[in-house]
Design a protein around this motif. Structure first.
Motif, PDB file in Angstrom:
ATOM      1  N   PRO A   1       0.908  -1.132  -0.123  1.00 51.31           N
ATOM      2  CA  PRO A   1      -0.111  -0.061  -0.044  1.00 51.31           C
ATOM      3  C   PRO A   1       0.792   1.318   0.051  1.00 51.31           C
ATOM      4  CG  PRO A   1      -0.870  -1.456   1.595  1.00 51.31           C
ATOM      5  CD  PRO A   1       0.529  -2.016   1.051  1.00 51.31           C
ATOM      6  N   GLU A   2       1.935   1.152   0.801  1.00 55.50           N
ATOM      7  CA  GLU A   2       2.923   2.368   0.729  1.00 55.50           C
ATOM      8  C   GLU A   2       3.470   2.703  -0.508  1.00 55.50           C
ATOM      9  OE1 GLU A   2       3.228  -0.333   3.029  1.00 55.50           O
ATOM     10  OE2 GLU A   2       2.154   0.656   4.652  1.00 55.50           O
ATOM     11  N   ASP A   3       4.021   1.671  -1.208  1.00 53.22           N
ATOM     12  CA  ASP A   3       4.460   1.678  -2.662  1.00 53.22           C
ATOM     13  C   ASP A   3       3.271   2.171  -3.552  1.00 53.22           C
ATOM     14  OD1 ASP A   3       7.025   1.032  -1.587  1.00 53.22           O
ATOM     15  OD2 ASP A   3       6.890  -1.044  -2.493  1.00 53.22           O
ATOM     16  N   ARG A   4       2.171   1.612  -3.590  1.00 56.28           N
ATOM     17  CA  ARG A   4       1.118   2.065  -4.321  1.00 56.28           C
ATOM     18  C   ARG A   4       0.754   3.682  -4.327  1.00 56.28           C
ATOM     19  NH1 ARG A   4      -0.536  -3.277  -3.350  1.00 56.28           N
ATOM     20  NH2 ARG A   4      -1.968  -2.859  -1.587  1.00 56.28           N
ATOM     21  N   ALA A   5       0.797   4.118  -2.934  1.00 55.00           N
ATOM     22  CA  ALA A   5       0.465   5.392  -2.489  1.00 55.00           C
ATOM     23  C   ALA A   5       1.564   6.411  -3.069  1.00 55.00           C
ATOM     24  CB  ALA A   5       0.488   5.772  -1.357  1.00 55.00           C
ATOM     25  N   ASP A   6       2.758   6.063  -3.040  1.00 57.39           N
ATOM     26  CA  ASP A   6       4.187   6.664  -3.539  1.00 57.39           C
ATOM     27  C   ASP A   6       4.254   6.768  -5.031  1.00 57.39           C
ATOM     28  OD1 ASP A   6       5.137   7.141  -0.795  1.00 57.39           O
ATOM     29  OD2 ASP A   6       6.485   5.466  -1.005  1.00 57.39           O
ATOM     30  N   LEU A   7       3.766   5.524  -5.584  1.00 55.42           N
ATOM     31  CA  LEU A   7       3.481   5.664  -7.071  1.00 55.42           C
ATOM     32  C   LEU A   7       2.614   6.557  -7.829  1.00 55.42           C
ATOM     33  CD1 LEU A   7       4.673   4.606  -9.941  1.00 55.42           C
ATOM     34  CD2 LEU A   7       3.228   2.560  -9.335  1.00 55.42           C
ATOM     35  N   ALA A   8       1.360   6.375  -7.055  1.00 51.07           N
ATOM     36  CA  ALA A   8       0.164   7.275  -7.447  1.00 51.07           C
ATOM     37  C   ALA A   8       0.670   8.813  -7.290  1.00 51.07           C
ATOM     38  CB  ALA A   8      -1.000   6.978  -6.459  1.00 51.07           C
ATOM     39  N   GLN A   9       1.349   9.092  -6.353  1.00 56.17           N
ATOM     40  CA  GLN A   9       1.848  10.418  -6.167  1.00 56.17           C
ATOM     41  C   GLN A   9       2.849  10.877  -7.272  1.00 56.17           C
ATOM     42  OE1 GLN A   9       3.354  11.633  -2.174  1.00 56.17           O
ATOM     43  NE2 GLN A   9       3.905  13.555  -2.948  1.00 56.17           N
ATOM     44  N   ASP A  10       3.749  10.026  -7.592  1.00 57.68           N
ATOM     45  CA  ASP A  10       4.691  10.173  -8.805  1.00 57.68           C
ATOM     46  C   ASP A  10       3.910  10.542  -9.998  1.00 57.68           C
ATOM     47  OD1 ASP A  10       6.601  10.063  -7.065  1.00 57.68           O
ATOM     48  OD2 ASP A  10       7.349   8.058  -7.606  1.00 57.68           O
TER      49      ASP A  10
ATOM     50  N   ALA B   1       2.059  13.641 -10.109  1.00 58.09           N
ATOM     51  CA  ALA B   1       3.052  14.919 -10.280  1.00 58.09           C
ATOM     52  C   ALA B   1       3.511  14.880 -12.095  1.00 58.09           C
ATOM     53  CB  ALA B   1       4.224  14.682  -9.504  1.00 58.09           C
ATOM     54  N   SER B   2       3.846  13.710 -12.347  1.00 59.03           N
ATOM     55  CA  SER B   2       4.212  13.631 -13.828  1.00 59.03           C
ATOM     56  C   SER B   2       2.902  14.130 -14.770  1.00 59.03           C
ATOM     57  CB  SER B   2       4.640  12.199 -14.124  1.00 59.03           C
ATOM     58  OG  SER B   2       5.838  11.802 -13.417  1.00 59.03           O
TER      59      SER B   2
ATOM     60  N   MET C   1       1.369  20.081 -22.165  1.00 61.01           N
ATOM     61  CA  MET C   1       1.720  19.544 -23.550  1.00 61.01           C
ATOM     62  C   MET C   1       0.670  18.504 -24.044  1.00 61.01           C
ATOM     63  SD  MET C   1       5.042  20.141 -22.180  1.00 61.01           S
ATOM     64  CE  MET C   1       5.412  18.522 -21.085  1.00 61.01           C
ATOM     65  N   TYR C   2      -0.585  18.527 -23.388  1.00 59.69           N
ATOM     66  CA  TYR C   2      -1.379  17.507 -23.628  1.00 59.69           C
ATOM     67  C   TYR C   2      -2.110  17.819 -24.895  1.00 59.69           C
ATOM     68  CZ  TYR C   2      -5.995  15.581 -23.531  1.00 59.69           C
ATOM     69  OH  TYR C   2      -7.261  14.646 -23.914  1.00 59.69           O
ATOM     70  N   ASP C   3      -2.466  17.170 -25.760  1.00 62.88           N
ATOM     71  CA  ASP C   3      -3.012  17.511 -26.879  1.00 62.88           C
ATOM     72  C   ASP C   3      -4.527  17.042 -26.830  1.00 62.88           C
ATOM     73  OD1 ASP C   3      -4.224  17.706 -29.696  1.00 62.88           O
ATOM     74  OD2 ASP C   3      -2.557  16.396 -30.546  1.00 62.88           O
ATOM     75  N   ALA C   4      -5.291  18.167 -26.800  1.00 58.41           N
ATOM     76  CA  ALA C   4      -6.795  17.956 -26.486  1.00 58.41           C
ATOM     77  C   ALA C   4      -7.571  17.521 -27.813  1.00 58.41           C
ATOM     78  CB  ALA C   4      -7.592  19.309 -26.184  1.00 58.41           C
TER      79      ALA C   4
ATOM     80  N   ARG D   1      -0.206   6.303 -21.082  1.00 59.31           N
ATOM     81  CA  ARG D   1       1.184   6.627 -21.365  1.00 59.31           C
ATOM     82  C   ARG D   1       1.831   7.132 -20.238  1.00 59.31           C
ATOM     83  NH1 ARG D   1       2.459   8.575 -27.357  1.00 59.31           N
ATOM     84  NH2 ARG D   1       2.847   6.417 -27.594  1.00 59.31           N
ATOM     85  N   VAL D   2       1.774   8.211 -19.762  1.00 63.08           N
ATOM     86  CA  VAL D   2       2.351   8.976 -18.793  1.00 63.08           C
ATOM     87  C   VAL D   2       2.331   8.155 -17.452  1.00 63.08           C
ATOM     88  CG1 VAL D   2       2.502  10.942 -17.018  1.00 63.08           C
ATOM     89  CG2 VAL D   2       1.899  11.271 -19.601  1.00 63.08           C
ATOM     90  N   ALA D   3       1.358   7.432 -16.975  1.00 65.33           N
ATOM     91  CA  ALA D   3       1.273   6.669 -15.825  1.00 65.33           C
ATOM     92  C   ALA D   3       2.325   5.530 -16.004  1.00 65.33           C
ATOM     93  CB  ALA D   3      -0.250   6.269 -15.456  1.00 65.33           C
ATOM     94  N   LEU D   4       1.962   4.714 -17.265  1.00 66.75           N
ATOM     95  CA  LEU D   4       2.889   3.520 -17.260  1.00 66.75           C
ATOM     96  C   LEU D   4       4.312   3.957 -17.682  1.00 66.75           C
ATOM     97  CD1 LEU D   4       0.601   1.521 -19.930  1.00 66.75           C
ATOM     98  CD2 LEU D   4       1.334   0.936 -17.372  1.00 66.75           C
ATOM     99  N   ASN D   5       4.727   4.966 -18.378  1.00 64.91           N
ATOM    100  CA  ASN D   5       6.296   5.312 -18.100  1.00 64.91           C
ATOM    101  C   ASN D   5       6.788   5.468 -16.834  1.00 64.91           C
ATOM    102  OD1 ASN D   5       6.370   5.233 -21.003  1.00 64.91           O
ATOM    103  ND2 ASN D   5       5.889   7.349 -21.406  1.00 64.91           N
ATOM    104  N   VAL D   6       5.991   6.189 -16.098  1.00 63.73           N
ATOM    105  CA  VAL D   6       6.458   6.513 -14.673  1.00 63.73           C
ATOM    106  C   VAL D   6       6.543   5.183 -13.543  1.00 63.73           C
ATOM    107  CG1 VAL D   6       5.707   7.339 -12.425  1.00 63.73           C
ATOM    108  CG2 VAL D   6       5.401   8.749 -14.527  1.00 63.73           C
ATOM    109  N   ALA D   7       5.495   4.174 -13.788  1.00 60.95           N
ATOM    110  CA  ALA D   7       5.615   3.014 -13.182  1.00 60.95           C
ATOM    111  C   ALA D   7       6.725   2.164 -13.798  1.00 60.95           C
ATOM    112  CB  ALA D   7       4.113   2.234 -13.449  1.00 60.95           C
ATOM    113  N   ILE D   8       6.676   2.123 -15.055  1.00 60.59           N
ATOM    114  CA  ILE D   8       8.049   1.205 -15.603  1.00 60.59           C
ATOM    115  C   ILE D   8       9.394   1.592 -15.143  1.00 60.59           C
ATOM    116  CG2 ILE D   8       9.027   0.482 -17.550  1.00 60.59           C
ATOM    117  CD1 ILE D   8       6.106   0.078 -18.699  1.00 60.59           C
ATOM    118  N   SER D   9       9.295   2.921 -15.157  1.00 64.01           N
ATOM    119  CA  SER D   9      10.656   3.713 -14.953  1.00 64.01           C
ATOM    120  C   SER D   9      10.868   3.248 -13.529  1.00 64.01           C
ATOM    121  CB  SER D   9      10.598   5.097 -15.010  1.00 64.01           C
ATOM    122  OG  SER D   9      10.568   5.440 -16.520  1.00 64.01           O
ATOM    123  N   GLU D  10       9.904   3.393 -12.278  1.00 68.36           N
ATOM    124  CA  GLU D  10      10.112   3.049 -11.002  1.00 68.36           C
ATOM    125  C   GLU D  10      10.394   1.614 -10.849  1.00 68.36           C
ATOM    126  OE1 GLU D  10      10.331   4.092  -7.074  1.00 68.36           O
ATOM    127  OE2 GLU D  10      10.582   5.267  -8.768  1.00 68.36           O
TER     128      GLU D  10
END
Length: 178
Positions: free
Chosen positions: A40-49, A52-53, A60-63, A73-82
Motif C-alpha cells: 500500500p505504501e508503494d502504491r501511494a508513492d507511485l500514485a503521487q509520482d 506529479a508527472s 503538452m497534452y493535445d486535447a 502513457r504517462v502513468a505506465l512510463n512512470v510506473a515502468i521507470s520506477e
C-alpha cells in the motif's frame, strides 16, 4: 476580412480542467499502481509520482487526442521507470525475494478470491511491458490505443496479446493440475 476571425478557442488547460479529467479517469491510476506496486505504501508513492508527472506534462497534452490514452502513457512510463529503478537497486544491494512482497489487492477488500490471486501471480510473471499491454487490454482499450500508448503497431499488439493469452492459459492449466 472584416468581422469574425477564424480562430478556435484554445483548449482549457486550467488546473480545474486537469483535476476534472484526472478524477474522471482515476481508475487508470488505480490499475497501474495496483499492477506495478506491491505494498500500500508503494502504491501511494507511485500514485503521487504519477499525478506529479501528469501535472508536469499537462501543458503538452493535445486535447484532440484521448485523455485516457495520454494518461495511460504517462502513468505506465512512470510506473515502468520506477520498477526498473527499484530492480537496479535490488540487484546491487539485496537479493529479490518475491515472497516478501504483498500481492497487489484492492484496498477495499479484506480477502481476494482465488481467481484474482491467480491473475495477480500471472501478472507478476510477466515483464513490465507485457504487463502494461495486458492491463490495457483488460481495460478494453482498442489495439490502436494500446499501440499508441506503447509505441507499436496494431498488428504487433494483437500478436503480443495472443502470445500472452497462450502463456496465461499454460500457466492456469498447470496451476489447476497441481
Amino acid at each position: 476580412m472584416t468581422g469574425a476571425s477564424l480562430t478556435h478557442d484554445p483548449p482549457d488547460t486550467s488546473e480545474a480542467a486537469f483535476l476534472g479529467l484526472l478524477n474522471t479517469h482515476i481508475g487508470i491510476l488505480h490499475k497501474v499502481t495496483a499492477t506495478y506496486a506491491w505494498t500500500p505504501e508503494d502504491r501511494a508513492d507511485l500514485a503521487q509520482d504519477i499525478r506529479a508527472s501528469l501535472w508536469a506534462a499537462w501543458p503538452m497534452y493535445d486535447a484532440t487526442r484521448s485523455f485516457s490514452t495520454w494518461m495511460y502513457r504517462v502513468a505506465l512510463n512512470v510506473a515502468i521507470s520506477e520498477v526498473r529503478r527499484k530492480t537496479r537497486i535490488q540487484k546491487h544491494h539485496v537479493a529479490f525475494d518475491p515472497t516478501a512482497h504483498d500481492v497487489a489487492a484492492p484496498e477495499d477488500s479484506e480477502r481476494v478470491n482465488e481467481s484474482m490471486q491467480r491473475l495477480n501471480r500471472a501478472l507478476d510473471a510477466l515483464d513490465v511491458f507485457n504487463r502494461a499491454l495486458l492491463i490495457m487490454h483488460l481495460d478494453d482499450l482498442s489495439h490502436r490505443d494500446i499501440g499508441e500508448v506503447l509505441g507499436m503497431s496494431e498488428s504487433n499488439v494483437a500478436t503480443k496479446l495472443n502470445r500472452i493469452k497462450q502463456r496465461l492459459k499454460t500457466l492456469f492449466s498447470a496451476a489447476s493440475e497441481t
